[in-house]
Design an enzyme around this catalytic site. Structure first.
Site, PDB file in Angstrom:
ATOM      1  N   SER A 198      34.765 -25.579  23.129  1.00 41.65           N
ATOM      2  CA  SER A 198      35.536 -25.480  24.376  1.00 41.65           C
ATOM      3  C   SER A 198      34.816 -24.746  25.492  1.00 41.65           C
ATOM      4  CB  SER A 198      36.881 -24.798  24.098  1.00 41.65           C
ATOM      5  OG  SER A 198      37.683 -25.620  23.275  1.00 41.65           O
ATOM      6  N   GLU A 232     -12.404   8.972   6.458  1.00 45.81           N
ATOM      7  CA  GLU A 232     -13.225   7.809   6.170  1.00 45.81           C
ATOM      8  C   GLU A 232     -14.626   8.123   5.664  1.00 45.81           C
ATOM      9  OE1 GLU A 232     -12.137   4.502   6.361  1.00 45.81           O
ATOM     10  OE2 GLU A 232     -10.238   5.592   6.469  1.00 45.81           O
TER      11      GLU A 232
END
Length: 749
Positions: free
Chosen positions: A426, A137
């Site tokens: 069902s 950086e």
């Protein structure tokens, strides 16, 4: 020689020879005097005077403007300097807290919100991490005074060369300037000014010339107020690093399961690489892409002397990988569901760090995810958009696993286990038979399986059909359930009363919006997979309702006393324990010899029920062993029909694969079911007679309320003269029950 009066004069060597006059070379033109050549008094004429005037004017303006700028910058710097607090107050700048979720073993499996792992300092983190951040950086971090003109000029050049504006893209910001952005130049979040925190952060991180100019005095103030180590400490704690991790401590724990003080070079490089684009490079999003970015960071660290040749080679040869927990990303759907079940002030909007202990079992969760992936990989086309969902829970409602869709490594996605309202088909039928058993029927009570037409008020005649379009005649209700026979089920529902059926279903947690007509018995109402699985858990636990739950303990981080504590989801009794035990036996027959055979597990007793809705838009299987209840649903999100899928097919197969993994190595326990002798039924455990004997015309033979083989029926008829007139436990003749049911139907509809 002496000198009188005043100071002594300077000694000068006497000339020994007369000065020679320079003679021009032969043929050369005599040079004009300097005064003459420059015109007048050393000037270049009028043009030279104008240039000198302009120069003096520009200089006068320049130094005044520079002085004014210096005064403004100095004043702004002093102002910001006065506002800056102790650096330790800036380490955790979150406006909201985080939620950390633990599984049944106390291991972290999910995070929500922005997790802050705790304060770290630049001198306490791994040196590799500190060096990776600086190398990536701001390589001149320790040499500049907060601003790098060289970096800004270089960034402008790169932006222009790539067709962007001068301040769009690369900003040339130093670490100090990045910290200024993270602190939003000291402006706190104000909900009156920004609608959301996202808007606030977007404004703070905005670029442009104006923002750059504002950053300069703030960065200078920080350089004066704080040491380089303190500025880097703020950066290490406040930087966002993807996956909800705020700060390098949280990120190291999130991705690698280690503290920031222990990361190795390759892990440090991966973390530092996230600063460029946290969400894009997050290893949980794309590990390969994250590793490629980390490789570039390792190159920078090596070039700048932070890594030896040996360290560099070893780190390159062994890229960082995720921890087991981060790689699994288990229980994303479960975690989302837990967040939805809690009050917002303790979940989405919490301002504190919250720790939640949950019911999730990562072993079971992994089994569910792997089982679904295996079946879809082997049995479903890659291009298919069919979806599936799975829920596994204990009999008290504690959810152990949840899969809300085929994509399992997601967060915030649509959860088909909890959010999709679908017809149950069902799988609803056990509630019908639960109501009958609770009313005193037995598994061998006879019901007629024959064509049926009901005149439904307001709708006209309704004729339910069996899936096979065959009719078996008078049969015991256990066989009606095992073979999922529609006409017999509707007859049972009408006999015991639709209100009784709805009451049982609602009591087990189905939901209040149930169909009013007789079709309710065949599962035309909608609910979620979670609710249906919870209802079946009520059957397994002996007939009491359960409320599915996922939280056992919630407390603020660091607190010893929980704010929420939950020991179970058991509720009120819905049916008698006797009825529940008989129903479990009936559902067991469905696995042994009915529609649920694919779900059977070798060495374990399994009971369950299949379900397929109209046009096969939904396919279900829900069943249980003595230890767990599991539900599986398949279908399309747009509700179109499935192709060649029924509940007894792929859903039952997925269920089998899930539970085979879950039960592997676990002791087998018997189901808590009644046996035929307990209600006076046959002792054959519901097994079929010799399947080679054909079913006689008119249906299955029944003697004394139980199924018999055709040959046994012939013998009985010869001796008693009644093949289907046996007495059931209620003292009614079984052949009269069907007539009575039909009479009820005709009178009601």
């Amino acid at each position: 020689m002496g000198q009188t009066g005043g100071r002594r004069g300077q000694l000068v060597a006497d000339r020994r020879y007369p000065a020679k006059t320079a003679q021009p070379k032969r043929g050369a033109t005599p040079r004009k005097s300097v005064r003459t050549r420059r015109g007048g008094r050393g000037g270049g004429g009028m043009l030279g005077g104008i240039f000198r005037l302009i120069g003096r004017t520009v200089w006068a303006f320049a130094w005044r403007i520079a002085l004014l700028i210096a005064v403004i910058v100095g004043g702004a710097t002093f102002y910001f300097y006065q506002q800056l607090p102790d650096y330790r107050q800036l380490l955790d700048g979150r406006n909201r807290g985080s939620v950390t979720m633990l599984d049944t073993n106390g291991d972290v499996f999910a995070w929500r919100g922005e997790t802050f792992g705790g304060q770290v300092t630049a001198d306490k983190v791994s040196p590799f991490l500190r060096d990776a951040v600086v190398a990536t950086e701001d390589r001149r971090f320790y040499r500049h005074f907060g601003v790098s003109p060289r970096g800004i000029v270089s960034a402008i050049r790169i932006n222009l060369s790539e067709g962007r504006g001068p301040f769009q893209g690369n900003g040339g910001s130093t670490i100090t300037q990045q910290v200024a952005k993270l602190l939003c130049l000291g402006v706190p979040y104000d909900p009156k000014r920004w609608k959301t925190e996202a808007d606030y952060e977007s404004d703070c991180r905005s670029g442009g010339l104006k923002r750059k100019i504002e950053e300069i005095p703030y960065a200078l103030a920080m350089e004066i107020k704080y040491s380089k180590s303190q500025i880097l400490t703020i950066y290490l704690n406040r930087a966002y690093l993807g996956a909800g991790a705020r700060g390098f401590e949280a990120a190291a724990q999130r991705y690698f399961g280690v503290p920031a003080a222990q990361v190795n070079p390759q892990q440090a490089a991966m973390l530092a690489g996230l600063l460029k684009a946290p969400s894009y490079f997050a290893p949980t999003t794309d590990l390969t892409r994250s590793q490629a970015r980390a490789s570039m960071v390792l190159d920078l660290m090596h070039e700048q002397g932070y890594l030896t040749d040996k360290q560099f080679r070893e780190a390159k040869a062994s890229p960082a990988t995720l921890s087991d927990a981060a790689q699994a990303r288990a229980g994303s759907y479960f975690a989302d569901w837990v967040m939805d079940t809690l009050p917002d002030f303790l979940s989405k909007d919490t301002t504190e760090d919250v720790v939640i202990r949950t019911t999730l079992d990562q072993r079971v969760q992994t089994a569910a995810e792997e089982a679904m992936a295996q079946v879809f990989g082997a049995k479903v086309r890659d291009s298919s958009a069919a979806q599936a969902a799975i829920v596994v829970m204990s009999a008290d409602g504690a959810v152990r696993a949840m899969v809300g869709g085929r994509q399992t490594k997601v967060s915030g996605a649509f959860n088909r286990a909890t959010q999709a309202m679908r017809q149950t088909g069902s799988t609803f039928k056990p509630f019908v038979y639960a109501a009958a058993l609770n009313a005193g029927w037995t598994p061998e009570t006879i019901v007629d399986d024959a064509p049926l037409t009901i005149n439904v008020k307001g709708s006209g005649p309704w004729s339910p059909k069996n899936y096979t379009e065959r009719y078996l005649g008078p049969i015991p209700i256990w066989r009606a359930l095992a073979n999922s026979i529609n006409t017999a089920t509707v007859r049972v529902a009408m006999s015991v009363g639709l209100d009784a059926v709805r009451q049982v279903a609602t009591g087990f947690g189905f939901g209040a919006d149930l169909a009013q007509g007789p079709a309710v018995a065949l599962g035309v109402s909608e609910t979620t997979l979670l609710q249906m699985t919870g209802a079946y858990a009520g059957i397994l636990n002996g007939g009491s309702s359960v409320l599915p739950y996922g939280v056992t303990d919630l407390r603020l981080k660091g607190d010893k006393v929980p704010m929420i504590s939950n020991t179970g989801g058991m509720g009120d009794r819905v049916i008698s324990e006797k009825a529940a035990r008989e129903l479990i036996w009936m559902m067991r027959q469905g696995v042994l010899q009915g529609t649920s055979k694919r779900a059977g597990l070798s060495g374990y007793e399994v009971a369950g029920k299949t379900g397929t809705t109209q046009s096969a838009r939904d396919a279900w299987f829900i069943g249980f062993t003595a230890d767990y209840v599991a539900g599986v649903w398949m279908g399309y999100d747009d509700n179109r029909p499935l192709s060649g899928v029924t509940g007894g097919g792929l859903p039952a197969e997925i269920w089998h694969n899930v539970m085979a993994r879950v039960e592997k190595g676990q002791p087998a326990h018997p189901l808590p079911m009644a046996q035929p002798g307990e209600w006076g039924g046959s002792s054959n455990d519901g097994q079929d007679w010799n399947s080679d004997e054909p079913i006689p015309e008119g249906g299955v033979p029944v003697v004394d309320g139980r199924l018999v083989s055709p040959s046994e029926a012939a013998k009985t008829q010869g001796s008693t003269g009644q093949s289907d007139a046996g007495q059931d436990d209620q003292g009614q003749q079984s052949n009269s029950l069907g007539q009575a049911i039909d009479g009820v139907l005709k009178s009601l509809y």
